[in-house]
Write a protein that holds these residues in place. Structure first.
Motif, PDB file in Angstrom:
ATOM      1  N   LEU A   1       0.873  -1.163   0.000  1.00 51.13           N
ATOM      2  CA  LEU A   1       0.000   0.000   0.000  1.00 51.13           C
ATOM      3  C   LEU A   1       0.916   1.220   0.000  1.00 51.13           C
ATOM      4  O   LEU A   1       1.665   1.430   0.956  1.00 51.13           O
ATOM      5  CB  LEU A   1      -0.918   0.018   1.227  1.00 51.13           C
TER       6      LEU A   1
ATOM      7  N   LYS B   1      -8.030  -7.015   0.834  1.00 49.26           N
ATOM      8  CA  LYS B   1      -7.329  -5.721   0.898  1.00 49.26           C
ATOM      9  C   LYS B   1      -8.009  -4.673   0.030  1.00 49.26           C
ATOM     10  O   LYS B   1      -8.158  -3.510   0.433  1.00 49.26           O
ATOM     11  CB  LYS B   1      -5.870  -5.892   0.474  1.00 49.26           C
TER      12      LYS B   1
ATOM     13  N   LEU C   1      -3.229   0.313  -3.876  1.00 47.47           N
ATOM     14  CA  LEU C   1      -2.834  -1.056  -3.535  1.00 47.47           C
ATOM     15  C   LEU C   1      -2.132  -1.677  -4.734  1.00 47.47           C
ATOM     16  O   LEU C   1      -2.650  -1.651  -5.846  1.00 47.47           O
ATOM     17  CB  LEU C   1      -4.080  -1.865  -3.165  1.00 47.47           C
TER      18      LEU C   1
ATOM     19  N   TRP D   1      -4.221  -8.302  -4.088  1.00 43.82           N
ATOM     20  CA  TRP D   1      -5.250  -7.509  -3.412  1.00 43.82           C
ATOM     21  C   TRP D   1      -6.150  -8.355  -2.516  1.00 43.82           C
ATOM     22  O   TRP D   1      -7.067  -7.828  -1.878  1.00 43.82           O
ATOM     23  CB  TRP D   1      -6.109  -6.770  -4.439  1.00 43.82           C
TER      24      TRP D   1
END
Length: 865
Positions: free
Chosen positions: A776, A805, A860, A864
């Motif tokens: 991130l 995520k 991101l 993910w």
């Protein structure tokens, strides 16, 4: 265009009678100085110190080092006089006058003004005294020179006019009167050019020219200088033929009086280069620019004004040739000359240097435009920020140096190599000239032999050959093309089948959007499970680069125009493929982008009524990394945090980092989302980071400064808590392996950005290459106040709500967009996320952090899930 401004301020410097007064002082011998005063000057006698360096003011080839050494002798003279005695004050003022000239030549105009004002204040009451009159007038002239260089043209005209009034005390038949009146006219004409009153400038210059021709003859140095300035005024009017004719008339005279590699001839050569460029004669313009380089190489400080014009001219020539890399190199060199002038004059308040900044702001804008067209956004933003006098944002930012006038446009490794080669080439004819001058002086003194005279003739022949070879070598170097565009996108676009196999394995409906910019259009390739879509939008590469840059600038400035710019990007980068996404029921879009399209905050694109984050989750797909899509069991105790709160050299304190880590980790108050350990400041050093990676945590959170120097891996670095700098090149080495880290969060400035959109340039991609499953990272300097709120909600999604995520980030962003107020306390955010995909919260609730600047900086990268 350059104007000659300080040729004549010291032609009538008066020698002072000796005074017996000892002031301890010790400076080494200076060749060309009056040796009969050397020993008494060293003993501290002020008049001897003054008279010792006085002959050097008639020299035309002084180096910056010699000027600097001369200031020491003159300061000793100034301080040695009795300032309570009328004669001592006069002599001190004369020393101050010469110091004013030297500091102007060294581009330290603030010091020049200071010394001029000391002189003016000391003698202002005595302006009718013949003995003090000349010195006072010259100090007023010297102040006008400095004011012209600072672009304070109105004040320069006032000082030139005051000097003219002072000189009227001279008898009408005194030749000094007319000579110094002509000097003031020359300075006034320079200021009028600065005020864009060029016709008036020509008229005033012609008045001065008539005086100089009458007093000194048609081929004097004074006539040559004023002739050159008339040519400059015609160039400003874009009357190129008279501009060229006046300049060509001046050049041989100045070469004769000054020598070709010196200040005045260099001024005229760059002016002739500018004229030739405007006439479309690029080769001739380049030849003039090349001839100036030896003077610049040996006079780095006193040539700064010349450097701005010369390097700007070379930038424009290369830009017109289409050699963009070379144009950017010389654009940086022009900006850096301007930055050095600004840094040398920081002691003046901003309002006194505003004219200097405004007049040369084009150097920054034009260089940034070149960089934007090439997708070198980080460098472009750095250049535009340098032009500003203060921080762009009211919040603390994790962006490195705050004093923008001290910064420079950093040369990449390849640009640095080019600049070094150029400097080496520039010195060659200067070295030959120095050998000739040494031998010539020996023969002129009557001490040479016939053999040495033969050697002198051979050296003159060698100099002619060296100059010709120098010009040829430099031209060959400058015209070399070092920039090759990629022929295709094979490495970027993998086989469609491979992408579809990635998508078919995902539980949530997903798609991969590939974006590529060609010179004439931008292409969108959408891969869905079992289907592909291709759309082409007629937006050329340079135009797309500009659209992306303008959107990022609007976001970072928290401008109300940001939404319109994000809508424009939506229309060309997302709207063409959106119907296919909606038909397929896509929830997660993995973006695999080319160049600067990697910097587009897709979550913040606006369709006219809402942001894309309210309908889709996004992640960056890095083609250079073989991403393994998997979701390990999550344990909040398998987390580690590192942060910097204290100020370090070149970096501001980050008080928000302490709050950020306290909010996220339970160790502080038992209320955080993460149960691992967080280390701040001195506890965050290289050993601590490597120790953590030895048994890697599932989640690693780093909050600090990250300094990005595009193209300079050794100079791009993460600031550690103990003040040490961890270079990007070292982070990429085997010392730091992130294998086993499921998520690395880089809560720092521009960690998702590189120099020109290269997918392996930047901290975020480097960490993925080093084994991290996902990163991130941020696209721009993050807000210290908002980041803890976003991070807290993001981690709550991962560890409390069980989201992947991409979804956790989407919901945290929506929460901030619509509900997370700046004053909200930790723990209030659990029920603020969107309740379902496609059904974002009501737009009626708008928080203090609703602008995309606050919530869409983080992207991101990688896995993910």
């Amino acid at each position: 265009m350059l104007r000659l401004t300080h040729l004549f301020l010291t032609l009538a410097c008066l020698a002072l009678p000796a005074r017996a007064e000892e002031v301890p002082f010790d400076y080494p011998h200076m060749p060309g100085a009056a040796q009969e005063f050397y020993e008494t000057a060293r003993a501290g006698e002020p008049t001897a110190a003054y008279n010792y360096v006085l002959p050097l003011f008639s020299e035309t080839g002084l180096t910056d080092a010699e000027r600097r050494q001369m200031t020491g002798w003159l300061r000793a003279a100034y301080n040695g006089y009795d300032h309570g005695d009328a004669t001592g004050v006069l002599y001190a003022a004369m020393a101050a006058k010469l110091l004013t000239t030297l500091y102007s030549e060294l581009a330290e105009h603030s010091f020049a003004l200071g010394w001029a004002n000391l002189c003016i204040e000391a003698l202002g009451e005595r302006w009718e005294e013949q003995e003090a009159n000349l010195t006072l007038g010259q100090c007023l002239e010297a102040a006008a020179v400095a004011l012209n260089e600072l672009s304070r043209y109105g004040e320069a005209i006032e000082h030139a006019g005051l000097a003219r009034q002072v000189y009227k005390v001279f008898a009408e038949d005194d030749p000094l009167r007319d000579f110094y009146v002509a000097n003031t006219l020359m300075l006034e004409a320079n200021a009028l050019d600065g005020l864009k009153r060029h016709r008036e400038a020509i008229g005033v210059s012609e008045d001065a020219l008539e005086i100089f021709e009458r007093m000194e003859g048609a081929e004097s140095a004074s006539v040559a200088a004023i002739t050159a300035n008339i040519g400059a005024s015609y160039w400003y009017l874009k009357e190129l033929e008279p501009a060229r004719d006046w300049s060509l008339r001046a050049l041989p005279l100045l070469d004769r009086h000054w020598g070709p590699h010196s200040y005045a001839p260099a001024v005229v050569r760059v002016n002739l280069g500018l004229i030739a460029f405007d006439m479309g004669e690029d080769e001739k313009a380049m030849r003039y620019a090349v001839e100036i380089l030896p003077y610049i190489a040996t006079n780095p400080r006193s040539s700064l004004n010349n450097q701005r014009w010369t390097f700007e001219l070379m930038r424009n020539i290369f830009a017109r040739r289409g050699q963009v890399e070379k144009a950017i190199l010389f654009g940086k060199m022009a900006v850096n000359a301007q930055q050095e002038i600004r840094a040398l004059n920081q002691s003046l308040p901003e309002e006194d240097t505003e004219g200097l900044r405004a007049e040369w702001s084009r150097l920054y804008r034009d260089l940034a435009d070149l960089m934007i067209a090439e997708g070198r956004f980080s460098e472009a933003q750095a250049v535009l920020n340098m032009e500003k006098e203060q921080e762009a944002f009211e919040f603390l930012r994790r962006d490195g140096e705050a004093e923008l006038r001290d910064t420079v446009a950093v040369l990449t490794d390849s640009e640095k190599s080019d600049a070094e080669k150029l400097a080496e080439l520039a010195l060659r004819p200067v070295e030959a000239r120095a050998a000739w001058e040494t031998l010539s002086a020996r023969l002129a003194a009557g001490g040479g032999t016939a053999e040495e005279e033969d050697q002198l003739f051979l050296l003159e022949d060698a100099m002619a050959e060296a100059n010709a070879a120098f010009e040829a070598e430099v031209e060959e170097f400058l015209t070399a093309v070092s920039f090759d565009r990629r022929a295709g996108f094979a490495a970027l676009f993998d086989a469609t089948g491979a992408y579809q196999s990635i998508l078919e394995a995902r539980e949530r409906p997903s798609a991969i959007l590939q974006l590529a910019m060609l010179d004439d259009a931008t292409h969108l390739f959408l891969t869905l499970p079992g289907a592909t879509v291709h759309e082409q939008v007629a937006v050329p590469r340079e135009e797309m680069n500009r659209m992306v840059f303008d959107a990022l600038q609007a976001i970072e400035a928290r401008s109300p125009e940001a939404q319109a710019r994000l809508h424009a990007l939506h229309e060309v980068l997302f709207a063409p493929i959106r119907p296919a996404l909606e038909t397929a029921g896509t929830e997660v879009v993995m973006v695999n982008a080319d160049g600067v399209l990697r910097y587009v905050p897709f979550a913040a694109l606006h369709d006219g009524s809402r942001y894309l984050v309210e309908d889709f989750a996004f992640a960056l797909y890095v083609a250079a990394v073989q991403t393994q899509f998997s979701r390990p069991p999550r344990a909040s105790e398998s987390a580690a945090g590192f942060g910097v709160t204290e100020a370090h050299e070149g970096f501001s304190a980050l008080p928000g980092v302490a709050s950020e880590l306290e909010t996220l980790f339970t160790a502080a108050d038992g209320e955080g989302v993460l149960a691992g350990q967080a280390l701040l400041d001195g506890a965050f050093d290289t050993r601590a980071l490597r120790r953590a990676l030895r048994d890697p945590p599932e989640l690693l959170h780093i909050a600090s400064h990250f300094a990005l120097r595009p193209g300079r891996d050794d100079d791009s670095f993460l600031l550690l808590g103990d003040g040490t700098r961890l270079p990007l090149s070292e982070l990429r080495s085997s010392k730091f392996r992130f294998t086993g880290v499921d998520l690395l969060t880089l809560s720092a400035c521009q960690t998702a950005r590189g120099g020109d959109g290269s997918e392996i340039d930047g901290f975020g991609a480097a960490a993925l290459m080093g084994g991290a499953s996902a990163v991130l990272a941020s696209l721009w300097p993050v807000a210290d106040a908002a980041t803890p709120i976003l991070m807290r909600d993001f981690y709550a999604g991962l560890y409390q709500r069980g989201e992947d995520k991409a979804e956790a980030l989407r919901r945290a962003q929506i929460a901030m967009l619509h509900g997370a107020g700046a004053g909200e306390a930790p723990g209030e955010s659990a029920n603020r996320a969107a309740t379902a995909l496609k059904a974002g919260p009501s737009a009626g609730a708008v928080s203090d952090f609703a602008h995309p600047y606050f919530w869409s900086a983080f992207v991101l990268m990688g896995n993910w899930l």
